[in-house]
Every structure is written in structure tokens, then in C-alpha cells.
Write a protein that holds these residues in place. Structure first.
Motif, PDB file in Angstrom:
ATOM      1  N   ARG A 250       0.847  -1.191   0.000  1.00 39.93           N
ATOM      2  CA  ARG A 250       0.000   0.000   0.000  1.00 39.93           C
ATOM      3  C   ARG A 250       0.881   1.239   0.000  1.00 39.93           C
ATOM      4  NH1 ARG A 250      -4.608   1.644   4.520  1.00 39.93           N
ATOM      5  NH2 ARG A 250      -5.308   3.559   3.481  1.00 39.93           N
ATOM      6  N   LEU A 251       0.667   2.117  -0.962  1.00 41.08           N
ATOM      7  CA  LEU A 251       1.455   3.329  -1.102  1.00 41.08           C
ATOM      8  C   LEU A 251       0.566   4.553  -0.974  1.00 41.08           C
ATOM      9  CD1 LEU A 251       3.585   2.305  -4.228  1.00 41.08           C
ATOM     10  CD2 LEU A 251       4.290   2.192  -1.840  1.00 41.08           C
ATOM     11  N   SER A 252       1.195   5.676  -0.675  1.00 41.47           N
ATOM     12  CA  SER A 252       0.465   6.940  -0.679  1.00 41.47           C
ATOM     13  C   SER A 252       0.111   7.299  -2.120  1.00 41.47           C
ATOM     14  CB  SER A 252       1.325   8.052  -0.069  1.00 41.47           C
ATOM     15  OG  SER A 252       2.404   8.364  -0.937  1.00 41.47           O
ATOM     16  N   PRO A 253      -0.891   8.161  -2.323  1.00 41.26           N
ATOM     17  CA  PRO A 253      -1.212   8.583  -3.697  1.00 41.26           C
ATOM     18  C   PRO A 253      -0.015   9.181  -4.425  1.00 41.26           C
ATOM     19  CG  PRO A 253      -2.972   9.222  -2.198  1.00 41.26           C
ATOM     20  CD  PRO A 253      -1.847   8.701  -1.337  1.00 41.26           C
TER      21      PRO A 253
ATOM     22  N   ARG B  67       2.076   7.610  -7.915  1.00 36.51           N
ATOM     23  CA  ARG B  67       2.226   8.314  -9.184  1.00 36.51           C
ATOM     24  C   ARG B  67       3.671   8.428  -9.633  1.00 36.51           C
ATOM     25  NH1 ARG B  67      -1.832  11.849  -6.884  1.00 36.51           N
ATOM     26  NH2 ARG B  67      -0.151  13.176  -6.114  1.00 36.51           N
ATOM     27  N   LEU B  68       4.629   7.995  -8.805  1.00 34.24           N
ATOM     28  CA  LEU B  68       6.028   8.209  -9.140  1.00 34.24           C
ATOM     29  C   LEU B  68       6.436   7.527 -10.435  1.00 34.24           C
ATOM     30  CD1 LEU B  68       7.830   7.954  -5.680  1.00 34.24           C
ATOM     31  CD2 LEU B  68       7.296   9.997  -6.998  1.00 34.24           C
ATOM     32  N   LYS B  69       5.928   6.313 -10.658  1.00 34.51           N
ATOM     33  CA  LYS B  69       6.309   5.582 -11.860  1.00 34.51           C
ATOM     34  C   LYS B  69       5.737   6.208 -13.122  1.00 34.51           C
ATOM     35  CE  LYS B  69       7.034   1.053  -9.714  1.00 34.51           C
ATOM     36  NZ  LYS B  69       6.658  -0.377  -9.720  1.00 34.51           N
TER      37      LYS B  69
ATOM     38  N   THR C 189       7.208  19.942  -8.962  1.00 32.67           N
ATOM     39  CA  THR C 189       5.889  19.308  -8.915  1.00 32.67           C
ATOM     40  C   THR C 189       5.890  18.142  -7.939  1.00 32.67           C
ATOM     41  OG1 THR C 189       5.445  19.942 -11.207  1.00 32.67           O
ATOM     42  CG2 THR C 189       4.146  18.127 -10.305  1.00 32.67           C
ATOM     43  N   ALA C 190       6.950  17.330  -7.967  1.00 32.18           N
ATOM     44  CA  ALA C 190       7.037  16.175  -7.062  1.00 32.18           C
ATOM     45  C   ALA C 190       7.056  16.616  -5.605  1.00 32.18           C
ATOM     46  CB  ALA C 190       8.286  15.357  -7.387  1.00 32.18           C
TER      47      ALA C 190
ATOM     48  N   ALA D 155       3.878  15.949  -2.965  1.00 27.01           N
ATOM     49  CA  ALA D 155       4.144  15.107  -1.805  1.00 27.01           C
ATOM     50  C   ALA D 155       3.538  15.687  -0.541  1.00 27.01           C
ATOM     51  CB  ALA D 155       5.655  14.925  -1.621  1.00 27.01           C
ATOM     52  N   SER D 156       3.368  17.008  -0.500  1.00 29.41           N
ATOM     53  CA  SER D 156       2.754  17.659   0.656  1.00 29.41           C
ATOM     54  C   SER D 156       1.253  17.832   0.498  1.00 29.41           C
ATOM     55  CB  SER D 156       3.412  19.022   0.889  1.00 29.41           C
ATOM     56  OG  SER D 156       4.752  18.869   1.300  1.00 29.41           O
TER      57      SER D 156
END
Length: 476
Positions: free
Chosen positions: A103-106, A110-112, A222-223, A227-228
């Protein structure tokens, strides 16, 4: 078949005996070579691997000393270490864990979907953007600064996260070269410019806040803001860089690169800067100014930093030494508004965005003694010539395919594809042929309107640029 399990590389600088010892040790420890297994003779294994017999002998002797092998004169070595039971349990557990989707954060999910950082990071090849030429850096001078810093380490106050001498040196340099108005206490020393963006986002962004970034622009910003929990909106460009958008709801924060817009290299005019600073009253947006390669101006005098024009204390100024010096120095800095400097320094400690003190002290000496400015003057001349050489070559060899935007400074340029060509496919073809570029469309939020190539020129000598141009011509 043991030789088939061993892969020795002769190009990465690691000694063959170290590689062989490590790989044999791993094969035994993981149970691939079980207890009681006889290994080939040193002569046979050396012949199979294409190495000297001494290399194999030294590896066998080291493993025997560590208890993995029993080796005696005239006999083949025998494995004495039982690695099967030691690794069987963890190997099964790893396989079982790998079968589930964690389980990952939203944001992490989206990182990939992004191409930042660039997915083709090694090895460095022409014409990858974003790099200066580390081969031209005065390593002997820098080494002396580092040695003196380490020798003096015992006399330093290790409680200081941001070293006073470097902050003072930076405050003076930024005031004289970029028109930045700041005291030493406003400057935070960080591991990178990206760390500065992460720190700003952590301190200022509430989930759901609106943040504006340039489009196309720097994906790292943007990243950091996503993230925040920010809602990031891409704002289009014109000939002066980021456009004003008076019809949109005011954002909490605006990120921009006014000195050399990333990636186009466009320079934001003084009138446009004033427009953005106009609404920057205490109840309006914060502005983050990233001056990632502001040291390099070629065709005119540099425009002072946006931060120096700010009368309300709403502009953060972010910079890095990786472009001007060498990328592995891992030092950036943040000039914070006076009202936030103390809070951000506390947040810096909590998040752990701390740069090594001996590197900070060495850099302070490098700047104070004049080595930094001397290096910059030399690099400006060199990079200016390389920019012109690449522009001339692109126009001569690829003028029918590419339209070149000549930046007034910086370390990279944009060459737009004519006739609506897809830049992603072009970049893949170039990378396969040995030339690195970045697709302009990959730097856009939403559906990209521009297609082109982001090409670096600063890190590459003219002979390397010529070879890359020949390859590009053959690809297109």
C-alpha cells in the motif's frame, strides 16, 4: 558450470580478485554452491574465466581464511560452509512478500508515471542536459580545502547545522553577483536544491493548497509540492517565461525559474517580475525562485534575482552548487524570508536535511579564497563557446528537422521538432544510438503542446558534441 555463474567486469575499476571473491562468497552463502561441493582447480577456473591463475588462487585463499572453503596443496578446494538453511527461510519470505502489492500513498503511486529523475541515469553520455563539466573542476584546489577542513574539525562547534562562515560567504557572493538581499542568518545550507523545495513544501503547504508551476517546467518542484498534498496547476509560458493568470483563484505558492526558465532558457523581463511581485502582499502567495544555473550568462548582463526586488519578504531564493562546481558535491542553499528563517531551520533539523559540516567549511574556504569566482569565470567562457558550437552544428546538420532556441545563458537548450514529430520516440531512438536527450513533452503537466529535445552543452567538449551531432543526423 561454476564459471557460468560468475560475471567479472573489467571496465568499472573494481579489481578482478575482489569481484571473484565476492561472487564466490555469495554463491556459497546463498546455497548455490552447497557444503561438500568441490570447486574447479585454480588453473581450470582461471582458464574458464580468462583471468590469471594468481587471481583465482588469492580468491580461494581469502575464502578459506573466512571459513567458506577448505583448501590444501594439490587438492581442489571444497565448500565447508552450509549456506542453504541460512538463506532458505528469508528467501521464501521475500518471495511471499513480493507477491503482494504494498500500500502506497497517492503521491508514491504516481512516481512511476513521471520521468523524473530521468530513468536512464547511467552512464553519463552526450548530450544529457542538466550537467556541467566535472572534468574541468579544479580538484587539486578543492582537495586542499577539504583536507584543511577535516584537520580543523576537532576545533569546530559541531552543534551548528548551517556553518556561519559559509553563510557569510554566500550572503556576500549572492549580494554582489545576483542582487540578493539577505543576512547570513536567512541562509540555510542543504544537501541539494531539491531538499530546499522539500523543506519549503513541508513548512508551508496544507493538503489541498493550490500551487502554480511553470508548464513545461521542472518536474522536481511538482514532485515536492504534490508530496505535501498540494493541487499543482501548470501555468503556460510566453516569450517572457511564466504568464500572469489574473482570472484564476490565487495560489498559496508560485514556483518559477525567472533567470533561465527550465527547460526553455527564457529570461523573465523586469516588467513581468514586477507583475508577479505586485500581489505578493502578506496575505497573498509565496514565491519560490529557483536560480539553478544563474551563474552562467553569456549575451548580456544578468538580470538581478527576483528576491532582490521583493519588498514584502515573500520570496524564497533557491540555488545549488552542483551546476557550477561538480554534481557530487551535494550542496544547495535556501535564502528564506526573514519571518520564516528560524522556523525553517528547526524544520530542517526535524526532517534531517543536513549537509556535512566539513564540506560546508571547505566550500567556505573555496569561496573566500577566490577559487569559486575564478572557476566560474573560466566556465562561463568555456560553456559560452560550447553553446555556440552546438547551436551552429544543429542548424547546419539538422536544420530541416529541428528549430533551435538559443538561450542567453545556462547549460542546456531546447531544439523543437518540426512537422509535429513525436519527441518521445525520437528520444528513445537517440538513447539507443548512444546520445542522451530529454523529451520536452515529458516536462509538461497535462497534454503537452510542445515537442522537442532538451540538449545539454556545458558538460561536453566540442569533439563529443561533433560525434553526437553525427549520430543525431543518422538517426533522423
Amino acid at each position: 558450470m561454476i564459471s557460468a555463474l560468475i560475471d567479472l567486469r573489467r571496465v568499472d575499476g573494481e579489481r578482478l580478485v575482489v569481484q571473484l571473491t565476492g561472487q564466490l562468497r555469495s554463491l556459497i552463502a546463498t546455497g548455490r554452491l552447497g557444503k561438500g561441493r568441490a570447486l574447479p582447480s585454480s588453473r581450470r577456473l582461471a582458464s574458464d574465466l580468462g583471468v590469471s591463475r594468481n587471481t583465482v588462487t588469492y580468491a580461494f585463499e581469502q575464502l578459506a581464511a573466512e571459513g567458506y572453503l577448505e583448501a590444501s596443496h594439490g587438492r581442489r578446494p571444497v565448500v565447508t560452509f552450509d549456506g542453504g538453511e541460512r538463506v532458505q527461510g528469508p528467501r521464501v519470505v521475500t518471495s511471499r512478500l513480493g507477491s503482494r502489492n504494498p500500500r502506497l500513498s497517492p503521491w508514491a503511486s504516481r512516481l512511476k508515471q513521471t520521468d523524473w529523475p530521468m530513468s536512464y541515469q547511467a552512464p553519463l553520455k552526450p548530450l544529457r542536459p542538466g550537467h556541467g563539466d566535472f572534468r574541468e573542476f579544479p580538484n587539486d584546489v578543492w582537495a586542499r580545502c577539504l583536507r584543511r577542513s577535516i584537520v580543523r574539525a576537532a576545533k569546530r562547534d559541531l552543534g551548528l547545522v548551517n556553518r556561519t562562515r559559509l553563510r557569510e560567504a554566500l550572503a556576500h557572493y549572492l549580494a554582489t553577483s545576483r542582487g540578493v538581499r539577505a543576512t547570513a542568518e536567512q541562509i540555510l545550507i542543504l544537501p541539494s536544491a531539491q531538499a530546499a523545495l522539500t523543506l519549503i513544501a513541508a513548512a508551508l503547504i496544507t493538503p489541498g493548497d493550490e500551487v502554480w508551476v511553470e508548464n513545461p517546467g521542472y518536474p522536481g518542484a511538482t514532485a515536492a509540492f504534490r508530496a505535501s498534498g498540494a493541487r499543482v496547476t501548470g501555468i503556460g509560458l510566453d516569450g517572457q517565461g511564466m504568464q500572469r493568470m489574473p482570472g484564476l483563484p490565487p495560489p498559496a505558492l508560485i514556483f518559477m525559474t525567472p533567470s533561465h526558465q527550465h527547460p526553455t532558457g527564457r529570461l523573465m523581463s523586469l516588467s513581468r517580475r514586477t507583475e508577479f511581485l505586485g500581489p505578493s502582499r502578506p496575505d497573498k502567495a509565496w514565491i519560490v525562485e529557483d536560480d539553478y544555473d544563474g551563474e552562467f550568462h553569456y549575451d548580456s548582463r544578468p538580470v538581478p534575482a527576483l528576491q532582490g526586488l521583493d519588498a514584502h519578504g515573500r520570496v524564497f531564493y533557491v540555488g545549488t552548487f552542483s551546476k557550477a562546481m561538480t554534481s557530487d558535491i551535494r550542496l544547495g542553499y535556501l535564502v528564506a524570508p526573514p519571518a520564516l528563517a528560524g522556523t525553517l531551520e528547526i524544520a530542517q533539523r526535524h526532517i534531517g536535511l543536513i549537509a556535512a559540516s566539513h564540506i560546508q567549511e571547505a566550500l567556505a574556504e573555496f569561496i573566500v579564497d577566490g577559487h569559486f569566482l575564478a572557476h566560474l569565470r573560466r566556465m562561463r567562457r568555456l560553456y559560452h563557446a560550447r553553446r555556440d558550437h552546438l547551436v551552429e552544428g544543429l542548424q547546419r546538420h539538422l536544420g530541416e528537422v529541428l528549430s533551435v532556441e538559443v538561450p542567453s545563458g545556462g547549460i542546456q537548450l531546447v531544439a523543437r521538432l518540426k512537422h509535429g514529430r513525436a519527441d518521445q520516440a525520437a528520444v528513445k531512438r537517440l538513447i539507443d544510438a548512444g546520445v542522451e536527450a530529454r523529451a520536452l513533452s515529458s516536462l509538461s503537466l497535462g497534454r503537452p503542446r510542445d515537442h522537442g529535445l532538451l540538449l545539454g552543452f556545458a558538460a561536453w567538449r566540442e569533439s563529443e558534441i561533433n560525434a553526437a551531432l553525427r549520430t543525431m543526423a543518422s538517426c533522423f
